[in-house]
Structure formats: C-alpha cells, structure tokens
Design an enzyme around this catalytic site. Structure first.
Site, PDB file in Angstrom:
ATOM      1  N   HIS A  32      71.822  66.717 -51.757  1.00  0.00           N
ATOM      2  CA  HIS A  32      72.581  67.770 -52.445  1.00  0.00           C
ATOM      3  C   HIS A  32      71.872  68.119 -53.753  1.00  0.00           C
ATOM      4  O   HIS A  32      71.897  67.333 -54.694  1.00  0.00           O
ATOM      5  CB  HIS A  32      74.006  67.295 -52.738  1.00  0.00           C
ATOM      6  CG  HIS A  32      74.797  66.979 -51.505  1.00  0.00           C
ATOM      7  ND1 HIS A  32      75.924  66.212 -51.522  1.00  0.00           N
ATOM      8  CD2 HIS A  32      74.613  67.340 -50.212  1.00  0.00           C
ATOM      9  CE1 HIS A  32      76.410  66.111 -50.293  1.00  0.00           C
ATOM     10  NE2 HIS A  32      75.624  66.777 -49.481  1.00  0.00           N
TER      11      HIS A  32
HETATM   12  C1  LIG Z   1      69.960  66.515 -44.527  1.00  0.00           C
HETATM   13  C2  LIG Z   1      70.978  67.336 -45.263  1.00  0.00           C
HETATM   14  C3  LIG Z   1      72.332  67.105 -45.053  1.00  0.00           C
HETATM   15  C4  LIG Z   1      73.281  67.855 -45.733  1.00  0.00           C
HETATM   16  N1  LIG Z   1      74.612  67.709 -45.407  1.00  0.00           N
HETATM   17  C5  LIG Z   1      75.511  68.572 -45.933  1.00  0.00           C
HETATM   18  C6  LIG Z   1      76.866  68.569 -45.483  1.00  0.00           C
HETATM   19  O1  LIG Z   1      77.250  67.809 -44.582  1.00  0.00           O
HETATM   20  N2  LIG Z   1      77.735  69.422 -46.082  1.00  0.00           N
HETATM   21  C7  LIG Z   1      77.365  70.287 -47.082  1.00  0.00           C
HETATM   22  O2  LIG Z   1      78.216  70.996 -47.608  1.00  0.00           O
HETATM   23  N3  LIG Z   1      76.083  70.330 -47.499  1.00  0.00           N
HETATM   24  C8  LIG Z   1      75.145  69.526 -46.937  1.00  0.00           C
HETATM   25  N4  LIG Z   1      73.842  69.609 -47.310  1.00  0.00           N
HETATM   26  C9  LIG Z   1      73.484  70.545 -48.391  1.00  0.00           C
HETATM   27  C10 LIG Z   1      73.422  71.996 -47.917  1.00  0.00           C
HETATM   28  O3  LIG Z   1      72.651  72.104 -46.746  1.00  0.00           O
HETATM   29  C11 LIG Z   1      72.820  72.830 -49.049  1.00  0.00           C
HETATM   30  O4  LIG Z   1      73.646  72.695 -50.192  1.00  0.00           O
HETATM   31  C12 LIG Z   1      72.682  74.303 -48.720  1.00  0.00           C
HETATM   32  O5  LIG Z   1      71.949  74.499 -47.541  1.00  0.00           O
HETATM   33  C13 LIG Z   1      71.993  75.001 -49.889  1.00  0.00           C
HETATM   34  O6  LIG Z   1      71.858  76.361 -49.596  1.00  0.00           O
HETATM   35  P1  LIG Z   1      70.723  77.218 -50.299  1.00  0.00           P
HETATM   36  O7  LIG Z   1      70.875  78.605 -49.839  1.00  0.00           O
HETATM   37  O8  LIG Z   1      70.731  76.941 -51.733  1.00  0.00           O
HETATM   38  O9  LIG Z   1      69.328  76.618 -49.763  1.00  0.00           O
HETATM   39  P2  LIG Z   1      68.815  76.318 -48.306  1.00  0.00           P
HETATM   40  O10 LIG Z   1      69.920  76.310 -47.326  1.00  0.00           O
HETATM   41  O11 LIG Z   1      67.967  75.108 -48.426  1.00  0.00           O
HETATM   42  O12 LIG Z   1      67.895  77.571 -47.942  1.00  0.00           O
HETATM   43  C14 LIG Z   1      66.737  77.900 -48.647  1.00  0.00           C
HETATM   44  C15 LIG Z   1      65.764  78.577 -47.693  1.00  0.00           C
HETATM   45  O13 LIG Z   1      64.802  79.288 -48.468  1.00  0.00           O
HETATM   46  C16 LIG Z   1      63.531  79.145 -47.883  1.00  0.00           C
HETATM   47  N5  LIG Z   1      62.532  79.331 -48.942  1.00  0.00           N
HETATM   48  C17 LIG Z   1      62.377  78.579 -50.060  1.00  0.00           C
HETATM   49  N6  LIG Z   1      61.397  79.070 -50.824  1.00  0.00           N
HETATM   50  C18 LIG Z   1      60.897  80.156 -50.182  1.00  0.00           C
HETATM   51  C19 LIG Z   1      59.847  81.070 -50.485  1.00  0.00           C
HETATM   52  N7  LIG Z   1      59.122  80.954 -51.595  1.00  0.00           N
HETATM   53  N8  LIG Z   1      59.599  82.065 -49.592  1.00  0.00           N
HETATM   54  C20 LIG Z   1      60.343  82.194 -48.452  1.00  0.00           C
HETATM   55  N9  LIG Z   1      61.350  81.336 -48.126  1.00  0.00           N
HETATM   56  C21 LIG Z   1      61.624  80.336 -48.985  1.00  0.00           C
HETATM   57  C22 LIG Z   1      63.546  77.729 -47.333  1.00  0.00           C
HETATM   58  O14 LIG Z   1      62.579  77.570 -46.311  1.00  0.00           O
HETATM   59  C23 LIG Z   1      64.984  77.595 -46.831  1.00  0.00           C
HETATM   60  O15 LIG Z   1      65.095  77.950 -45.483  1.00  0.00           O
HETATM   61  C24 LIG Z   1      72.872  68.848 -46.669  1.00  0.00           C
HETATM   62  C25 LIG Z   1      71.513  69.073 -46.893  1.00  0.00           C
HETATM   63  C26 LIG Z   1      70.564  68.348 -46.186  1.00  0.00           C
HETATM   64  C27 LIG Z   1      69.103  68.624 -46.426  1.00  0.00           C
END
Ligand SMILES: Cc1cc2nc3c(=O)[nH]c(=O)nc-3n(C[C@H](O)[C@H](O)[C@H](O)COP(=O)(O)OP(=O)(O)OC[C@H]3O[C@@H](n4cnc5c(N)ncnc54)[C@H](O)[C@@H]3O)c2cc1C
Lengths: 477, 112
Positions: free
Chosen positions: A410
């Site tokens: 997280h």
């Molecule tokens: C193993 C694991 C288990 C988890 N379990 C839970 C759970 O059970 N419940 C829960 O609520 N949360 C959970 N989480 C946390 C949750 O997945 C994240 O809080 C959430 O996905 C964050 O969303 P986000 O949009 O910030 O980033 P992300 O979902 O990580 O998405 C970011 C995306 O941007 C892309 N990206 C980054 N930089 C670039 C760039 N320069 N150019 C193009 N693309 C780019 C990445 O490839 C990625 O696909 C877990 C996370 C992990 C890793």
C-alpha cells in the site's frame, strides 16, 4: 510517430481507469497510455513468479531503502495494481475523511459525497462477501480472533463467483474487467507497452509527453490536459523528471507489514488465494490478515532463520502465512536522479512504528496459537519459533524491526491533495499546484495512508476529481 | 545505455550460497536457479541494481579467493547497512524459485 488527444491519462490502474471512464463518458477525447501489457486474467497463476514477471514492476523486486529497507510491489500492466491485488475492499473511514478535509484543507469536499461515490464503485466492481464457506486459512483468523474476543470481520472483495460458491474460485473484477472496457466503449483509446518518460512543460503548462517504446524508439503525444495516474511511486517520479516543482515525492506513506508462518495439525494451505478475514481490534494502528502462501512464499517466510526453521518447509501444506500491518508515522521519499530510469525510494520507520511492529507480531502469534497453531515461525533474523504463550514473550523480546522482513503493498501520499501549500503537491481536485493542465489522480493524492486497504479510496477520489474536471470544463487550463 | 549483465557478478556467490543452504540440490537445478536469480537482478530498478551489483562485486571477489567463503560468511553477519540485504535477496529469489518449481524439495534441497 506521434499521437494526439484532448486528455492524456498516464497509467491504467485504479486511478487511471476510473478517470478515463468519467472523462470518456462525458464525451471527451481520451487516450490512456500504459507502460505494461494487457494480460488476461486466468492466463497467469496468481502470486506466481510468472505473474511477477508479467504484471509487476521489476519482477516484484522493488525496495524502499532504509533501516530496515521495506520491500514493496507495484503492478505494471493494463489495470495496474488492481490486476494483481487481493481484492479486499474497505471504504475510507468517515472520521479519516473528515480529518483529511480539515488538516489538508481539501476544499469543496463533503465526506458523504465521497461515500456515495463509494456506493457506485461497489456496484460497478461487484463488491461482495464469499458465497460459500471461507477457506481454512481465513477461518484461522476468524477463530483465533473470536477466541481472544478481538474484533474481526470478513472483508468483502470485488469478485464474481461464476463457478459456484468455492471461496477460492472467484474472478477479480479488476480494471480490465470493469472500468477499462467501459472507458473504451465510451471512445477512450488505450495503448499499452509505452512508458511516458517525461512531460515537456512551458510556462506552467505541459504541452506534450515523450513516450518510450520497448524497441527503444520514442513517441510524442500532444494533449490539452494530462492526468498522471502512474501510482504513488511512478507519478511523483515522472513529475520530478519533467522538472515539476513543489511538494512532490516527499511524504510517501505506507502500511508496513511483518509476517509469520503458522503450522497447523491439518492441511490448510491455499496456494493461489488469500484469506478474506481481517482482525481490526487494534485498528487503525494495527491490523492482521493473511497473505498468499504458495510453497515458494512459505519458504520465503522461513528464510530469515533458515538454520532452525528449514525443517518446517516440507510441511507447507499445513502452513499459511499471515501479516501484521501498521499505520506508520514514518515517511519516505521518492527521488528521481538525472540519467537514472527509476527513482530512488527511501522510507524511515519511527521508533513508535518499530514498537508497533513488535507488539503486532507478538499479538498475531498469540492469535495463531489461539486458532490452534502447533508452531509459529516469525520472519526475522534470530527469531525463536513459538509454541506457547511463554514463547510469545520471548519472541517479542527478541524482535527488532531492523532484523525483520518488512514489506508493503500500500503506497500513498506522494502528491497529497489540499490547499495547505507546505504539505500539498496538488490542489483540492488533484491539479498540481502551480501548473495549469497537469493533474494527478491516483494513490499519490491520498493525504496519508488510510489505515485500511486503499483501492476504494483511490477510486472514489479519482471519480470525484474527474467529475469536477468535467463540471468545470477543465477551465483553469 | 547498455547494462552490464548480472550473471557474471552475482552467479558465483549465488551458487555458493545455494550449495551451503541446500547442499542436496542437483547441479542442473542449481544452474537453473542461479540463472533465474541473475535474470531478476537484471530487471531490478536502476539504482537498486547498481547497488546490488556493487555489493555483489565485493562478494564475488571474496568467493574467488581461497578461503574467501569464510570471509564472505563473516561479512554477511556484520550489521552493515544494505550489505546483509544482498545475501537475503539472493536467498529469497532462489528459495522462491526452488519451492515454486519443485514444491516437494526437502530442507536440504533434495527432491523428495
Ligand atoms: C500485491 C498487492 C496487493 C494489494 N491488495 C490490495 C487489496 O486487497 N485491497 C486494496 O484496496 N488495495 C490493495 N492493493 C493496493 C492497490 O492495488 C493500489 O492502492 C491501487 O492499485 C493504486 O492505484 P493507482 O492508480 O494509484 O496505481 P496502480 O493501480 O498501480 O496503477 C498505475 C499504473 O500506471 C502505470 N504507469 C506508471 N508509470 C507509468 C509511465 N511513466 N507511463 C505509462 N504507464 C505508467 C503502471 O504500469 C500501472 O499500471 C494491493 C497492491 C498490491 C501490489
């Protein structure tokens, strides 16, 4: 080659996919650029090394340097973290939203509005409890907590169960199953396998993005507005690489976890799923839950004390791995370094964090004993195994965070939202302070780590901010 | 910028560590595990990879000299920042691979 769109969205995870949906459904011309590939669910085994290779950044081996360093993981694929995560859904707690509103001066923010967006999200991604009996590793958490009189519950997940009521056979309603198809149906374009290296900024406005492709070629993308949704590590790193100034990357907040493996009399291991129960007796400071426990992960949980714990590794069918997670007072940094592709990430646990990890691991061991564990194997160097309450005290005494395997999944708060200039990188709706058309809309915006699994908070804020953008026509650009 | 491949730097140390931890692992299996470890080190984020290879160079040199393994073991035990994390990284990648691919492996590395 070059691409053009009204709105460029960088990243297709929880923040990017929801932003794309709101904007595309409002009729805007949306292009989503995702660094990872589109990987169909079911084509890789959950929690396997193959999944790490295909869907995680750097094969899942990423670390925030510190004493101790904290291993973290980020999804890198269409759908981002939502494709690989455990699917455990928690609404952001109301009192926390109130605190964020007050402490970070988030303008025009009504926590009740956010919770009604959470209602919509729950329908869209099918948040529900398991239809049948819980898995045995989940029962361990439930029964141990019940025996101690500790507060616990089944955490609902974004799942469907098309193959009957087997708790372990759900299909995760991740972004590639829900919001991304919706966004594309509304006209959004998604291109995968392209990394945005930097934004070109001129006079407080981003004018184009430079993307790199796997073959080493580059692509220029022009747009009117850009939404940076790369997650709490990559978003600040990209902004820093682009020369964006302000409160960016200075306050990384995480939920550090320490682990143990517990061995029971009967077989209980579920290699490709996680328990759905969590124990919240000491929340928000401390929570307990279960981890993925395939044989490789059980071996990992034993390796800190391999000379004495190795004997247990063949018992993995009778073992499962559990964690104690804390809401940390410590903070970390994300720092881009010129000519380096990836940022340096650091994290510093406070003394209070370390003590909380210590008591957390001890309480978790106690819970395991109450649930009938024959033996408990804590993951830190020099750990004694635990067979009875007296051993718990010995273990607690021997624990030190610097000797432990500390991990987190997280990651939040690297571009906090709000109007307090010295604490916030973005305004109350995610627009980066001092820049007219650069927005952040992902986990980076959460002012602090929420103390619960964060995806629901990320999605609800992203939808709120995107709606505001539509309502105001992105007028400040 | 072209990367220096990790295998020549981390390979000999990872192999020696596996011999110590899992003495009954078959040589062919060990080679497979070492190749996997090197592949993972190759995909580490740039700064971490740089640090891992820098520490790895020290360990490689120790492993190369007669009696150096004892020195390496001593170094692993010292509470030096980040140095202790190097063998931990090698082990965690190696163990994850071994038990994911051959789940009946015994504590000494033999196939049950
Ligand atoms: C193993 C694991 C288990 C988890 N379990 C839970 C759970 O059970 N419940 C829960 O609520 N949360 C959970 N989480 C946390 C949750 O997945 C994240 O809080 C959430 O996905 C964050 O969303 P986000 O949009 O910030 O980033 P992300 O979902 O990580 O998405 C970011 C995306 O941007 C892309 N990206 C980054 N930089 C670039 C760039 N320069 N150019 C193009 N693309 C780019 C990445 O490839 C990625 O696909 C877990 C996370 C992990 C890793």
């Amino acid at each position: 080659m070059s691409l053009d769109a009204d709105i460029l969205i960088i990243g297709s995870g929880a923040g990017g996919a929801t932003t794309a949906t709101v904007l595309a459904e409002a009729g805007l011309d949306v292009l989503i650029v995702e660094e990872g590939a589109w990987v169909e669910q079911g084509s890789v085994v959950p929690f396997s090394l193959d999944q790490m290779d295909q869907q995680y950044r750097s094969g899942g081996v990423t670390v925030a340097l510190g004493m101790p360093s904290i291993a973290y993981t980020e999804g890198r694929c269409a759908g981002g973290g939502t494709e690989v995560n455990s699917g455990l859904y928690w609404r952001p707690p109301g009192e926390l939203l109130e605190r964020w509103r007050h402490d970070f001066r988030i303008a025009d923010f009504d926590p009740d509005d956010l919770l009604s967006i959470a209602d919509e999200v729950e329908t869209a991604i099918n948040v529900r409890t398991v239809p049948g009996p819980h898995s045995a590793p989940s029962e361990v958490l439930r029964s141990g907590a019940a025996a101690l009189g500790w507060q616990h519950s089944e955490v609902p997940r974004w799942m469907t169960y098309p193959h009957g009521d087997d708790a372990t056979k759900g299909e995760r309603q991740s972004m590639t199953r829900t919001y991304l198809p919706r966004a594309m149906k509304a006209g959004a374009r998604l291109v995968t396998g392209r990394r945005i290296d930097r934004l070109v900024i001129d006079g407080g406005r981003a004018t184009e993005a430079i993307a790199s492709l796997p073959d080493g070629s580059t692509e220029r993308i022009t747009f009117r507005h850009v939404f940076v949704c790369g997650g709490a590590i990559q978003s600040p790193a990209l902004l820093q690489r682009s020369g964006v100034k302000g409160h960016i990357g200075r306050t990384l907040a995480v939920h550090p976890t320490v682990k143990l493996a517990a061995r029971f009399a009967d077989e209980l291991n579920v290699p490709d799923d996680v328990p759905v129960h969590q124990v919240k007796e000491f929340a928000p400071h401390l929570s307990f839950g279960g981890s993925a426990s395939n044989p490789g992960l059980v071996a990992l949980s034993l390796l800190d004390q391999w000379p004495t714990f190795r004997r247990a590794v063949t018992d993995w069918p009778r073992m499962s791995v559990y964690y104690a997670a804390i809401t940390s007072q410590g903070r970390g940094r994300v720092m881009s370094v010129p000519r380096m592709k990836d940022p340096i990430v650091t994290y510093r646990l406070t003394h209070a964090d370390r003590e909380l990890l210590r008591s957390g691991l001890a309480r978790l061991a106690l819970l395991m004993l109450e649930a009938g564990a024959e033996e408990v194997f804590p993951s830190f160097r020099g750990a004694p195994s635990v067979k009875n309450r007296r051993d718990v005290a010995t273990m607690q005494h021997a624990f030190s965070a610097t000797k432990a395997t500390v991990m987190t999944v997280h990651l939040c708060s690297t571009v906090p939202m709000g109007e307090v200039a010295e604490r916030c990188g973005a305004d109350s709706f995610g627009r980066v302070h001092g820049y007219r058309n650069i927005h952040v809309n992902d986990a980076s915006l959460l002012p602090t780590a929420p103390g619960v699994n964060p995806q629901a908070s990320v999605m609800a804020f992203a939808i709120r901010n995107a709606r505001h953008f539509v309502a105001t026509g992105g007028s400040r650009a | 910028m072209r990367q220096v491949p990790a295998l020549p730097i981390v390979g000999s140390f990872a192999e020696r560590l596996l011999v110590d931890d899992l003495p009954d692992l078959q040589p062919a299996q060990r080679r497979e595990v070492v190749a996997f470890i090197a592949h993972r080190v190759d995909s580490l984020p740039s700064f971490t990879r740089f640090g891992v290879l820098a520490i790895g160079t020290v360990f490689r040199m120790l492993v190369a000299v007669p009696g150096g393994w004892l020195g390496a073991k001593l170094l692993m035990k010292l509470p030096l920042p980040f140095v202790g994390e190097y063998p931990r990284l090698m082990r965690s990648l190696g163990f994850a691979y071994v038990w994911e691919h051959w789940p009946t492996t015994t504590p000494t590395g033999a196939l049950a």
